[in-house]
Scaffold this motif. Structure first.
Motif, short mmCIF file in Angstrom:
data_model
loop_
_atom_site.label_atom_id
_atom_site.label_comp_id
_atom_site.label_asym_id
_atom_site.label_seq_id
_atom_site.Cartn_x
_atom_site.Cartn_y
_atom_site.Cartn_z
N PRO A 1 0.80 -1.11 -0.08
CA PRO A 1 -0.06 0.03 0.20
C PRO A 1 0.87 1.33 -0.05
N GLY A 2 1.89 1.13 0.62
CA GLY A 2 2.98 2.17 0.65
C GLY A 2 3.34 2.98 -0.63
N ALA A 3 3.48 2.07 -1.49
CA ALA A 3 3.94 2.40 -2.97
C ALA A 3 3.01 3.43 -3.61
N LYS A 4 1.52 3.51 -3.20
CA LYS A 4 0.50 4.05 -3.74
C LYS A 4 0.34 5.25 -3.04
N ALA A 5 0.91 5.38 -1.82
CA ALA A 5 0.57 6.48 -0.81
C ALA A 5 0.62 8.07 -1.65
N ASP A 6 -0.30 8.98 -1.47
CA ASP A 6 -0.17 10.08 -1.95
C ASP A 6 0.83 10.92 -1.50
N VAL A 7 1.35 10.88 -0.20
CA VAL A 7 2.09 11.63 0.73
C VAL A 7 2.83 10.73 1.24
N VAL A 8 4.22 11.08 1.60
CA VAL A 8 4.98 10.24 2.69
C VAL A 8 5.67 11.34 3.81
N ILE A 9 5.26 11.16 4.96
CA ILE A 9 5.35 11.79 5.97
C ILE A 9 6.64 11.16 6.69
N LEU A 10 7.96 11.80 6.54
CA LEU A 10 9.18 11.22 6.75
C LEU A 10 9.90 11.90 7.74
N ASP A 11 10.25 10.93 8.91
CA ASP A 11 11.17 11.36 9.94
C ASP A 11 12.43 11.24 9.76
N LEU A 12 13.24 12.13 9.90
CA LEU A 12 14.62 12.40 9.59
C LEU A 12 15.44 11.34 10.46
N GLU A 13 15.21 11.11 11.47
CA GLU A 13 15.96 10.39 12.38
C GLU A 13 15.67 8.78 12.59
N LEU A 14 15.57 8.02 11.49
CA LEU A 14 15.16 6.68 11.26
C LEU A 14 16.39 5.92 11.76
N MET A 15 17.57 6.30 11.50
CA MET A 15 18.99 5.73 12.03
C MET A 15 19.64 6.73 12.89
N PRO A 16 20.16 6.22 14.20
CA PRO A 16 20.95 7.04 14.81
C PRO A 16 21.80 7.97 14.28
N LYS A 17 21.82 9.28 14.47
CA LYS A 17 23.01 10.30 14.13
C LYS A 17 23.17 10.36 12.56
N THR A 18 22.20 9.68 12.02
CA THR A 18 22.25 9.63 10.33
C THR A 18 21.05 10.28 9.85
N PRO A 19 20.74 11.60 9.71
CA PRO A 19 19.51 12.12 9.12
C PRO A 19 19.13 11.44 7.72
N ALA A 20 18.07 11.05 7.30
CA ALA A 20 17.84 10.39 6.22
C ALA A 20 17.70 11.25 4.95
N PHE A 21 18.54 12.17 4.68
CA PHE A 21 18.65 13.04 3.55
C PHE A 21 18.74 12.12 2.41
N GLY A 22 19.56 11.23 2.22
CA GLY A 22 19.79 10.34 1.21
C GLY A 22 18.15 9.81 0.69
N GLU A 23 17.38 9.41 1.64
CA GLU A 23 15.99 8.66 1.52
C GLU A 23 15.26 9.64 0.75
N LEU A 24 15.41 10.93 1.45
CA LEU A 24 14.29 12.08 1.12
C LEU A 24 14.61 12.28 -0.54
N SER A 25 15.98 12.44 -0.79
CA SER A 25 16.48 12.63 -2.33
C SER A 25 15.83 11.57 -3.04
N ARG A 26 15.89 10.29 -2.68
CA ARG A 26 15.65 9.60 -3.35
C ARG A 26 14.21 9.32 -3.66
N LEU A 27 12.98 9.57 -2.52
CA LEU A 27 11.95 9.76 -2.74
C LEU A 27 11.31 10.75 -3.64
N VAL A 28 11.99 12.01 -3.52
CA VAL A 28 11.72 13.01 -4.32
C VAL A 28 12.05 12.70 -5.98
#
Length: 211
Positions: free
Chosen positions: A40-67
């Motif tokens: 179902p996530g693949a069809k979600a209209d919007v993704v609400i993303l927490d940056l701190e999914l990994m300790p001390k490593t903000p998920a900038f790469g994943e944000l960029s990939r999603l965009v």
């Protein structure tokens, strides 16, 4: 879909979404980024993303990939520093909200993002006002006033009458803004593109457009 490793946050957002009009269906990815791309996530209209999914490593790469894959992303984070906020916006997040900004702003941000529009919450607006990033054009107070009036009007003649200036002056202000955006590599050739730029940069809010 929300991607957050705090169960209480996800539960709270789910409740807020259920109270929205119309209600918003929320899918919990349970902090697993893979769930954004499958099921179902693949069809979600919007993704609400927490940056701190990994300790001390903000998920900038994943944000960029999603965009980069055309996903509409809202960053919902505990970070309040200007550098992090601006980086997320520059990577293409449609909104950046801190976790102290609750239902009042998150629900409108989701609704805006679902339509491909940015949303400027108070925290983001404060950062944008003090931003000295050369990637953002310096729009004068008068230029911003003309833009807001034009966005709310059906013609430049109405803008001229409202502000007691000539249509030529209206054209001049709008053209200067277009040039400024073009000079920083963010062209806005149409009125709709200029509205998007202005919303993203905090020059106007969705509430002002609605008015």
């Amino acid at each position: 879909m929300i991607v957050d490793d705090h169960v209480a946050i996800a539960a709270g957002v789910r409740f807020w979404c259920s109270q929205a009009r119309p209600p918003i269906e929320l899918i919990d990815a349970e902090a697993r980024l893979a769930n954004v791309w499958t099921g179902p996530g693949a069809k979600a209209d919007v993704v609400i993303l927490d940056l701190e999914l990994m300790p001390k490593t903000p998920a900038f790469g994943e944000l960029s990939r999603l965009v980069d894959h055309g996903r509409r992303v809202i960053v919902y984070s505990q970070h309040t520093d200007s550098r992090t906020v601006l980086k997320c916006v520059n990577l293409g997040a449609l909104a950046y909200l801190t976790k102290t900004e609750g239902q009042e702003h998150l629900v409108p941000a989701i609704q805006a993002a679902a339509n491909g529009k940015p949303y400027t919450a108070p925290s983001l607006g404060g950062v944008l006002i003090t931003d000295d990033d050369p990637g953002r054009p310096r729009i004068s107070r008068r230029e911003a006033e003309v833009l807001r009036a034009w966005f709310a009007s059906s013609s430049k003649e109405l803008v001229a009458a409202r502000l007691n200036i000539s249509v030529k002056t209206v054209d001049t202000h709008i053209e200067r803004v277009r040039v400024k955006y073009a000079n920083v590599g963010r062209p806005a050739r149409t009125k709709s593109e200029l509205v998007t730029r202005a919303l993203h940069d905090g020059l106007i809010t969705l509430d002002e457009l609605d008015e």
